[in-house]
Enzyme design. Structure first.
Site, PDB file in Angstrom:
ATOM      1  N   ASP A   1      16.324 -12.235   0.231  1.00  0.00           N
ATOM      2  CA  ASP A   1      16.538 -13.566   1.235  1.00  0.00           C
ATOM      3  C   ASP A   1      15.216 -14.557   0.429  1.00  0.00           C
ATOM      4  O   ASP A   1      13.914 -14.704   0.831  1.00  0.00           O
ATOM      5  CB  ASP A   1      16.576 -13.102   2.737  1.00  0.00           C
ATOM      6  CG  ASP A   1      17.364 -14.592   3.084  1.00  0.00           C
ATOM      7  OD1 ASP A   1      17.068 -15.030   2.625  1.00  0.00           O
ATOM      8  OD2 ASP A   1      17.558 -14.758   4.842  1.00  0.00           O
TER       9      ASP A   1
ATOM     10  N   LYS B   1      25.239 -26.228  -5.947  1.00  0.00           N
ATOM     11  CA  LYS B   1      27.010 -26.732  -5.243  1.00  0.00           C
ATOM     12  C   LYS B   1      27.372 -26.985  -4.274  1.00  0.00           C
ATOM     13  O   LYS B   1      26.566 -26.333  -3.147  1.00  0.00           O
ATOM     14  CB  LYS B   1      27.988 -24.806  -5.835  1.00  0.00           C
ATOM     15  CG  LYS B   1      29.630 -25.347  -5.070  1.00  0.00           C
ATOM     16  CD  LYS B   1      30.267 -23.745  -5.411  1.00  0.00           C
ATOM     17  CE  LYS B   1      29.511 -22.673  -4.872  1.00  0.00           C
ATOM     18  NZ  LYS B   1      30.483 -21.735  -5.545  1.00  0.00           N
TER      19      LYS B   1
ATOM     20  N   GLY C   1      26.337 -12.732 -10.951  1.00  0.00           N
ATOM     21  CA  GLY C   1      25.659 -13.496 -12.439  1.00  0.00           C
ATOM     22  C   GLY C   1      26.130 -13.548 -13.876  1.00  0.00           C
ATOM     23  O   GLY C   1      25.172 -14.098 -14.371  1.00  0.00           O
TER      24      GLY C   1
ATOM     25  N   ASP D   1      19.283 -12.652  -5.597  1.00  0.00           N
ATOM     26  CA  ASP D   1      20.402 -12.826  -4.253  1.00  0.00           C
ATOM     27  C   ASP D   1      19.791 -11.747  -3.512  1.00  0.00           C
ATOM     28  O   ASP D   1      19.281 -10.460  -3.480  1.00  0.00           O
ATOM     29  CB  ASP D   1      21.463 -12.322  -5.006  1.00  0.00           C
ATOM     30  CG  ASP D   1      22.260 -13.005  -4.193  1.00  0.00           C
ATOM     31  OD1 ASP D   1      22.742 -12.386  -3.491  1.00  0.00           O
ATOM     32  OD2 ASP D   1      23.475 -13.046  -5.370  1.00  0.00           O
TER      33      ASP D   1
ATOM     34  N   ASP E   1      24.969 -21.531  -6.681  1.00  0.00           N
ATOM     35  CA  ASP E   1      26.276 -21.462  -7.095  1.00  0.00           C
ATOM     36  C   ASP E   1      26.604 -20.640  -5.600  1.00  0.00           C
ATOM     37  O   ASP E   1      27.792 -20.036  -5.448  1.00  0.00           O
ATOM     38  CB  ASP E   1      26.505 -20.444  -7.771  1.00  0.00           C
ATOM     39  CG  ASP E   1      28.334 -20.826  -8.819  1.00  0.00           C
ATOM     40  OD1 ASP E   1      28.588 -22.065  -7.760  1.00  0.00           O
ATOM     41  OD2 ASP E   1      28.591 -19.869  -8.679  1.00  0.00           O
TER      42      ASP E   1
ATOM     43  N   TRP F   1      26.454 -16.994 -14.018  1.00  0.00           N
ATOM     44  CA  TRP F   1      25.347 -18.320 -14.211  1.00  0.00           C
ATOM     45  C   TRP F   1      24.154 -17.873 -15.037  1.00  0.00           C
ATOM     46  O   TRP F   1      23.617 -18.294 -15.946  1.00  0.00           O
ATOM     47  CB  TRP F   1      24.874 -19.031 -12.862  1.00  0.00           C
ATOM     48  CG  TRP F   1      25.802 -20.074 -12.704  1.00  0.00           C
ATOM     49  CD1 TRP F   1      27.237 -19.872 -12.879  1.00  0.00           C
ATOM     50  CD2 TRP F   1      25.955 -21.083 -11.631  1.00  0.00           C
ATOM     51  NE1 TRP F   1      28.024 -20.536 -11.914  1.00  0.00           N
ATOM     52  CE2 TRP F   1      26.793 -21.672 -11.845  1.00  0.00           C
ATOM     53  CE3 TRP F   1      24.734 -21.666 -11.530  1.00  0.00           C
ATOM     54  CZ2 TRP F   1      26.994 -23.554 -10.948  1.00  0.00           C
ATOM     55  CZ3 TRP F   1      24.452 -22.589 -11.138  1.00  0.00           C
ATOM     56  CH2 TRP F   1      25.609 -23.326 -10.873  1.00  0.00           C
TER      57      TRP F   1
END
Length: 213
Positions: free
Chosen positions: A96, A161, A60, A80, A121, A62
């Site tokens: 998902d 990322k 958590g 998530d 990320d 970000w």
């Protein structure tokens, strides 16, 4: 180097890391929050009242940083596949994001609001073997880009990322056909030996603009 020596080196580096200490002092869930903080200060992609989706959000850090920067305005939706402990001002959806049922739930949560910014990320569990880790990372990155294609509004932004390696240059080229500005960032909080880089797509193009590019 043996596995135990490698683990000991990592632990020593981790607990002496100034960003780890800062995260602990400020109540941030991960040092990754400061990678995002630097990018936000440099590129100024965040404004009040935005709708932000954070893919692969757990634990958590970000989401916390986005909420800190926006104050009480806007919405932060964290997604998530693993459970994430609640955070004030963060809406969490567990599942998902490839799953149609999860996407349907997200649409219900959005209530027709356009999405200004998608963050990712995400990274695979690393094996330490590049020929295995890099394809897994690029697979996640492609999924995130597809998600952003659908959900980010024209003019919006996408920050992801990547591991620099096979496929990353081609991925960046794809983003250049989708966003007016594409930038590569390596924040100070990102360890020097890490292959991670952060790619920002800002100013999402409309379908007509994409066709003409």
């Amino acid at each position: 180097m043996s596995h135990s020596k490698s683990s000991q080196r990592w632990l020593k580096e981790h607990f002496s890391d100034p960003f780890v200490k800062k995260a602990q002092a400020e109540g941030m869930r991960s040092r990754a929050a400061y990678k995002l903080e630097e990018i936000l200060k440099r590129d100024r992609i965040l404004r009040p009242n935005m709708v932000v989706i954070d893919l692969g959000a757990a634990p958590g850090g970000w989401s916390q940083q986005i909420r800190k920067q926006m104050g009480d305005s806007g919405r932060v939706i964290a997604l998530d596949i693993v459970k994430m402990a609640p955070l004030v001002g963060i809406e969490f959806l567990q599942g998902d994001f490839r799953d149609k049922a999860v996407l349907s739930q997200l649409e219900i949560m959005l209530k027709g609001q356009p999405v200004d910014l998608v963050l990712s990320d995400m990274a695979p569990n690393k094996s330490g073997i590049d020929v295995m880790d890099q394809p897994r990372m690029m697979y996640l990155a492609e999924l995130a880009m597809d998600f952003a294609d659908i959900h980010v509004k024209p003019g919006g932004s996408f920050l992801i990322k990547l591991f620099h390696g096979v496929g990353s240059d081609g991925y960046i080229r794809q983003l250049r056909h989708r966003y007016k500005k594409v930038a590569i960032r390596k924040p100070l909080a990102s360890r020097k030996r890490s292959p991670e880089v952060y790619i920002l797509g800002d100013g999402k193009l409309t379908q007509n603009e994409v066709s003409c590019s």
